[in-house]
Design a protein around this motif. Structure first.
Motif, short mmCIF file in Angstrom:
data_model
loop_
_atom_site.label_atom_id
_atom_site.label_comp_id
_atom_site.label_asym_id
_atom_site.label_seq_id
_atom_site.Cartn_x
_atom_site.Cartn_y
_atom_site.Cartn_z
N LYS A 189 71.34 -12.58 63.27
CA LYS A 189 70.74 -11.30 63.62
C LYS A 189 71.73 -10.19 63.28
O LYS A 189 72.91 -10.28 63.62
N GLY B 180 72.22 -5.83 63.20
CA GLY B 180 71.72 -4.55 63.67
C GLY B 180 72.80 -3.49 63.59
O GLY B 180 73.97 -3.79 63.30
N ASN C 180 68.35 -2.19 56.00
CA ASN C 180 67.79 -0.84 55.93
C ASN C 180 67.85 -0.11 57.26
O ASN C 180 66.93 0.63 57.61
N ASN C 181 68.91 -0.35 58.04
CA ASN C 181 69.14 0.34 59.31
C ASN C 181 68.15 -0.03 60.40
O ASN C 181 67.99 0.71 61.37
N THR C 182 67.45 -1.13 60.24
CA THR C 182 66.61 -1.68 61.31
C THR C 182 67.05 -3.12 61.51
O THR C 182 67.63 -3.74 60.63
N ASN C 183 66.78 -3.65 62.69
CA ASN C 183 67.21 -5.01 62.99
C ASN C 183 66.69 -5.99 61.93
O ASN C 183 65.56 -5.89 61.48
N LEU C 184 67.57 -6.92 61.57
CA LEU C 184 67.27 -7.87 60.50
C LEU C 184 67.56 -9.28 60.99
O LEU C 184 68.62 -9.54 61.57
#
Length: 150
Positions: free
Chosen positions: A65, A67, A107-111
């Motif tokens: 994860k 973030g 892209n600056n969102t949780n991955l």
């Protein structure tokens, strides 16, 4: 709170959390029930990272994860997307599994990055690591260890 104070406090708390063992014993799961456990988070490539294990029966799947490490400073531009190279390593009762390397765009969102998956014998202990690199930062892998109880 000033950004430098926030980052200092965040790094200090993450450093203390890294000293805590990340050993988790998963509760028995039926063939269809999935038990999820996660290790401590850490900073890599200026991002917050964590490694989680999803256990279903005697199958263990690790998910990395990624973030943001904290909120952007007010008035600052949005962080640019980052090209990440992720690496998963693992051992089952000390025997290594093949490493898995994947590329991802943050892209600056949780991955969530799907990593290693293995079928293991009941009672086996799996220790895995999740490393993230993005130029110019090197990986500082986070780890997680689980014992599969069937």
């Amino acid at each position: 709170m000033k950004r430098s104070t926030f980052l200092t406090a965040t790094v200090a708390s993450l450093s203390l959390a890294a000293l805590t063992p990340a050993i988790v014993v998963a509760a028995p799961a039926s063939a269809t029930e999935t038990v999820v456990s996660c290790g401590n988070s850490g900073l890599q490539s200026a991002l917050s990272t964590r490694l989680c294990a999803e256990i279903t029966g005697n199958t263990v799947a690790f998910v990395g994860k990624v973030g943001l490490a904290g909120p952007p400073s007010p008035g600052s531009p949005a962080p640019t997307p980052k090209e990440l190279t992720t690496t998963f390593t693992a051992t089952v009762d000390g025997a290594p599994l093949p490493n898995v390397t994947k590329f991802a765009l943050f892209n600056n969102t949780n991955l969530n990055v799907a990593g290693l998956s293995a079928n293991v014998a009941c009672g086996s202990t799996i220790r895995a690591t999740f490393g993230v690199t993005s130029y110019p930062w090197a990986a500082r892998p986070v780890s997680h260890e689980v014992t599969v109880i069937c």
